[in-house]
Design a protein around this motif. Sequence first.
Motif, PDB file in Angstrom:
ATOM      1  N   LEU A  26       2.289   1.716  -3.371  1.00 35.03           N
ATOM      2  CA  LEU A  26       1.260   2.186  -4.299  1.00 35.03           C
ATOM      3  C   LEU A  26       1.010   3.672  -4.131  1.00 35.03           C
ATOM      4  N   THR A  27       0.867   4.126  -2.892  1.00 30.83           N
ATOM      5  CA  THR A  27       0.592   5.553  -2.670  1.00 30.83           C
ATOM      6  C   THR A  27       1.774   6.422  -3.088  1.00 30.83           C
ATOM      7  N   SER A  31      -7.469   4.400  -1.897  1.00 26.93           N
ATOM      8  CA  SER A  31      -6.626   3.217  -1.680  1.00 26.93           C
ATOM      9  C   SER A  31      -6.574   2.859  -0.196  1.00 26.93           C
ATOM     10  N   LEU A  78      -6.993   9.432  -5.090  1.00 23.88           N
ATOM     11  CA  LEU A  78      -6.589   8.044  -5.315  1.00 23.88           C
ATOM     12  C   LEU A  78      -5.962   7.435  -4.065  1.00 23.88           C
ATOM     13  N   ALA A 135      -8.034  -0.518   1.359  1.00 27.35           N
ATOM     14  CA  ALA A 135      -7.106  -1.445   2.015  1.00 27.35           C
ATOM     15  C   ALA A 135      -7.475  -1.672   3.463  1.00 27.35           C
ATOM     16  N   LEU A 182       0.817  -1.207   0.000  1.00 28.60           N
ATOM     17  CA  LEU A 182       0.000   0.000   0.000  1.00 28.60           C
ATOM     18  C   LEU A 182       0.853   1.260   0.000  1.00 28.60           C
TER      19      LEU A 182
END
Length: 823
Positions: free
Chosen positions: A369-370, A661, A657, A665, A366
């Motif tokens: 991704l961020t 996310s 986004l 999550a 995560l």
Amino acid sequence: MPAQPGDQEPQTGSAEKSTNATFNTAEDALSLARSRAKTGFDRSIITYAAWVLRWRWAALIFCILVAVAAASGARHLGFTSDYRVFFGDDNPQLLTYEALQRTYSKDDNVSFVLKPDNGQVFSPDFLTALRDLTDEAWQVPYSTRVDSITNYQHSFADGDDLTVQDLVGANLELNPAEIQNIRTVALGEPLLVDKVISGDAQTTSVNVTITLPQKSEDETAEVMAYANQMAEKFRAAHPNVKLVMTGVIPLNNAFNQSAKSDLRTLIPAMYGVILLVMVVLIRSATGTFTALLVIGLSVVTAMGVGGYMGIKLTPPSAIAPNVILTIAVADSVHLLVTMLREMRKGASKNAAIVESLRVNFGPVFLTSLTTVIGFLSLNFSDAPPFHDLGNISSIGVAAAWLYSILLLPALISILPVKVKSGQGGAEKAAGMDQLANFVIDNRKPVLIVMTLIVVGLGAMIPRIELNDQFVKYFDTSLEFRADTDFATEHLSGVYQVNWSLPSGDSGGISDPGYLAKAEAFSRWLKTQGGVAHVQSLTDTFKRLNMNMHGDDPAFYKLPEERDLAAQYLLLFELSLPYGLDLNNQINVDKSAMRVIVTTDDISTNQLRTLEYAAAAWLETNFPEGKTEASSPFVMFAYISQRNIIGMLTGTVTAFILISLSLMFALRNFRLGVISLVPNLVPIVMAFGIWSIFVGEVGLASSVVTATSLGIIVDATVHFLSKYQRGRRDRNEDAEGAVRYAFSTVGTALWVTSAILVAGFGVLAFSTFRINEDMGLLTAIAIAVALIADFLLLPTLLLTVDKGRKQRGEANIGAPQIATKAAE
């Protein structure tokens, strides 16, 4: 459907034993991990961990092959040395400036600025040396014009004729009378004073106009190599003369030099910082080596892919390796800290690896991704170099995630790991417990104080001023910056602004009415603050009118008839030698003239004020001559504003986004909303602190918010992940879950934050101010983000989540309570 605990156990265990006899703890590792698994996701990660441990050699070889294949693209990387790369193809200031350069001659130049030690420009020896340098300057590659006081085209009346000749001709005898005449002419000519010769007659310049064919990236280097050779030759022959170089070509070269300098110095420095911090905080040679390998492969992968993408490095994109090194190490640290903690508690190496992957796989994915989302948002920037920085960094972060969850556990399982069950770990855990108790016991005062600090710092942000002086992009250690500062101090500023004043018809520049308005505009410009020099063809018309009236000073004024003005101009142009025509001041059909303003060392805010005032003056007094100001200085003056507009879209997109996310999550809308606060607060605090201690930002400010958002969210994700595990898996109340989060991830958070702060802090030593500001701002944001995650986030959780029960918590029976107590 995820694999169940017993689905693969017999096959996995037998395969492990048959593959490697020393792999005798795998079953214990899987058994322990499965006993802790509470969700299908956990069980899937355990299955993945078993696969990595089983095929560790294959995983290791695969990662190395991927890195080698990607790294081969690095041969396509190159450097660009054109300042125009900072502006998008649709940038209006760039389009206006390119239109100006198509109309008139180009302004790319190398300017040799000379100051004799004795302060005597008008001496025989110096004027001879200056004339020789002027003649030699014509040999600079791609030169199309050379201007100095020696070849200034001095016009004067000779009976009924107009004579135009070099002010310091090749055959001129430099006796005292001639030198006095040269001095009088030079210091009395508005086109020369404070532009080519200083008002105190102690400094002068030789300006070489360059027209690059733009067919090769080596053209700037070729010009600079020849110019440097000329400069060294002159300095050797005339040691009593100070000679420096400035101009657009040296500016372009400085961008190139800065990028290469940062690659040479910052990357080794970053490796040294990471090595030092990890040795001190991780205390594991194997762990440190593995982490360094992971981040090294991440960098070469990203740069290689960047080469395949055809990216040309600039100062912003050249720091991508440092950004990747800094961020990539965080993934490794989280995995290593958990693994080493488990081993210190008595777990086998394989059990520790499996447990580390189980608890960290989700958060590491995560956070990666961020971070990728944050850097990809740089593609909304108006400055293409930031697109490159964002894309290379995103690739590097993705590669770091892959190597962290594949190469790192595989390599750790192969290499020996020595761990001492120790006091150090206990002391760190005790420290985190004490911090947790402090926050829990003082939740209200901590929340109030943190809120007041955030509000107070936020109130300081409007004090920040935007300023993008391109000369100050460079550190004073760079030759271009030092030389340009010298030229600005002793002769004239390097910042210029151009206005092309249209007359409306061919030959219209000779119209007396047009000339009167152009002259009025020039006079108005000279009265404005920060204006050092104004170059206008109206001064030439006044001088020609005086020449044609026997050099009578009473006729130093504009011609009163259009035909007469046109004849004067034609006669003058026919007298000019090749290369010294008026194409730099008038267009081909003589329907427009250019007014060039040279400013002092003013800020971009002051320049924008000047431009707005000029536009208003033209609108009122010269509507038919209305035009837009243009120059590289104007382009850089608006780049921050344009970038901020573009990055507002990018930042909002990234924020949405990233928020979605996190909510997805965490699978908890309430925690997702709470997570937004410690993600936004550090940005506010960082800019508030910056406003107090610096008070001025440039291009870096427009991208820091988006990039920082993707990075500072990492600590929040890891803390909330452990908090949620405490609530869900251990059935803790809010206070217990906060304690669990501090005890399990607190150490890793301050270790990774220390590395991130150190890594971005290294950018403070960049020779490029944009990189320096971005590094320092990001480092401040990360530091205050850790404070927010340790103080603000727990108090919010204790306030908002207090008394709420997790699903199924009310039905805990005696067996579950006993299990919880045992854990």
